[in-house]
Design a protein around this motif. Sequence first.
Motif, PDB file in Angstrom:
ATOM      1  N   SER A  67      14.640   6.280   1.393  1.00 29.50           N
ATOM      2  CA  SER A  67      13.431   5.496   1.164  1.00 29.50           C
ATOM      3  C   SER A  67      12.166   6.315   1.323  1.00 29.50           C
ATOM      4  CB  SER A  67      13.376   4.307   2.132  1.00 29.50           C
ATOM      5  OG  SER A  67      13.365   4.767   3.468  1.00 29.50           O
ATOM      6  N   ALA A  68      12.289   7.586   1.719  1.00 31.56           N
ATOM      7  CA  ALA A  68      11.108   8.420   1.893  1.00 31.56           C
ATOM      8  C   ALA A  68      10.570   8.856   0.542  1.00 31.56           C
ATOM      9  CB  ALA A  68      11.449   9.646   2.731  1.00 31.56           C
ATOM     10  N   LEU A  97       1.448   8.788  -4.054  1.00 32.53           N
ATOM     11  CA  LEU A  97       2.421   8.029  -4.828  1.00 32.53           C
ATOM     12  C   LEU A  97       1.838   6.710  -5.291  1.00 32.53           C
ATOM     13  CD1 LEU A  97       5.457   8.734  -2.545  1.00 32.53           C
ATOM     14  CD2 LEU A  97       5.135   9.585  -4.859  1.00 32.53           C
ATOM     15  N   GLN A  98       2.333   6.236  -6.388  1.00 32.19           N
ATOM     16  CA  GLN A  98       1.878   4.974  -6.965  1.00 32.19           C
ATOM     17  C   GLN A  98       3.042   3.995  -6.973  1.00 32.19           C
ATOM     18  OE1 GLN A  98      -1.251   4.530  -8.129  1.00 32.19           O
ATOM     19  NE2 GLN A  98      -0.984   2.436  -8.771  1.00 32.19           N
ATOM     20  N   LEU A  99       2.782   2.772  -6.577  1.00 36.07           N
ATOM     21  CA  LEU A  99       3.800   1.742  -6.629  1.00 36.07           C
ATOM     22  C   LEU A  99       3.254   0.564  -7.396  1.00 36.07           C
ATOM     23  CD1 LEU A  99       6.646   1.011  -5.507  1.00 36.07           C
ATOM     24  CD2 LEU A  99       5.460  -0.280  -3.759  1.00 36.07           C
ATOM     25  N   ARG A 128       0.849  -1.179   0.000  1.00 34.01           N
ATOM     26  CA  ARG A 128       0.000   0.000   0.000  1.00 34.01           C
ATOM     27  C   ARG A 128       0.887   1.232   0.000  1.00 34.01           C
ATOM     28  NH1 ARG A 128      -2.873   3.943   2.139  1.00 34.01           N
ATOM     29  NH2 ARG A 128      -1.639   4.171   4.010  1.00 34.01           N
ATOM     30  N   VAL A 129       0.592   2.175  -0.881  1.00 38.43           N
ATOM     31  CA  VAL A 129       1.360   3.407  -0.910  1.00 38.43           C
ATOM     32  C   VAL A 129       0.652   4.438  -0.059  1.00 38.43           C
ATOM     33  CG1 VAL A 129       2.467   3.019  -3.116  1.00 38.43           C
ATOM     34  CG2 VAL A 129       0.229   4.079  -3.067  1.00 38.43           C
ATOM     35  N   THR A 130       1.432   5.342   0.528  1.00 34.18           N
ATOM     36  CA  THR A 130       0.863   6.310   1.442  1.00 34.18           C
ATOM     37  C   THR A 130      -0.012   7.312   0.709  1.00 34.18           C
ATOM     38  OG1 THR A 130       2.887   7.599   1.221  1.00 34.18           O
ATOM     39  CG2 THR A 130       2.722   6.158   3.131  1.00 34.18           C
ATOM     40  N   SER A 182      10.187   4.205  -3.722  1.00 29.07           N
ATOM     41  CA  SER A 182      11.521   3.683  -3.429  1.00 29.07           C
ATOM     42  C   SER A 182      11.495   2.390  -2.639  1.00 29.07           C
ATOM     43  CB  SER A 182      12.331   4.735  -2.651  1.00 29.07           C
ATOM     44  OG  SER A 182      12.489   5.911  -3.415  1.00 29.07           O
ATOM     45  N   GLY A 183      10.326   1.998  -2.142  1.00 29.82           N
ATOM     46  CA  GLY A 183      10.247   0.757  -1.381  1.00 29.82           C
ATOM     47  C   GLY A 183       9.510   0.938  -0.072  1.00 29.82           C
TER      48      GLY A 183
END
Length: 256
Positions: A28-29, A37-39, A6-8, A197-198
């Motif tokens: 990593s922030a 943000l999309q991951l 899940r992205v913030t 970034s993870g």
Amino acid sequence: MSTTRRVTALSAGLLAVLGSAAPGLAVSAPAFGDAPLQLSSPAGHHQVAQVGGIRNSSSSNWSGYAATGATFTSVSASWVQPTGKCTSATTYSSFWIGLDGDGSNSVEQTGSEVDCSGGSPQYYAWYEMYPAYPVNFSNTVKPGDHFTSSVTESGTGTFTLVLSDTTQGWSRTVKKTYRSAALASAEVIAEAPSSSSGVLPLTNFGTASFTSAKANGQPIGNYSPDQINMVSGSTTKATTSALSGGSAFTVTWKHS
């Protein structure tokens, strides 16, 4: 087996706080901006043992229970919003229920969050129909609030996501259509959210208590679910207790 990160979905207030502190953030922030943000890549967890019908796994970003091996059209649970214990570090944690995400690339989920920045905790609630962007609710969330929640699929690709803060006296219902959902898993999870970034550092939330965890209207324990501990390399970040009565458990923070 894989779990979707899940992205913030950061509140405007937290964006302002974190934006001013951005030069000091770890690599990593997230790069904060106007949109969440999309991951696109999944985060894996692997099965390590099976004891008494409960599968035991580790994950880089999840801790809790995930049921698989059936078609799941509903999941529900209650939890108490944990208190964030903040230091100078910027950290994140979310608590949610959802369908899919364990072995599939979509998640239909809703929950609450506590993030830390500049020594201060920020509490909020949200829903997400991943891979679409997450959406924050504007309602007040405070530590110790009691949440009840459900996610239900109608049989035609329509999802109803309900999140209620019974302490503050508000409830939000969201209806969304996603016809490609796998309906392959049901989860009740504490998570370290992610950026592009993870996986992000995990907020010290002490212990999160979940009760009445059900999948397809039955105690989640009836499905011999995956008991997941959050592990990064050799570091255990959060541990999940055994189920009590097939539907209650705790997740305990160990490391950011």
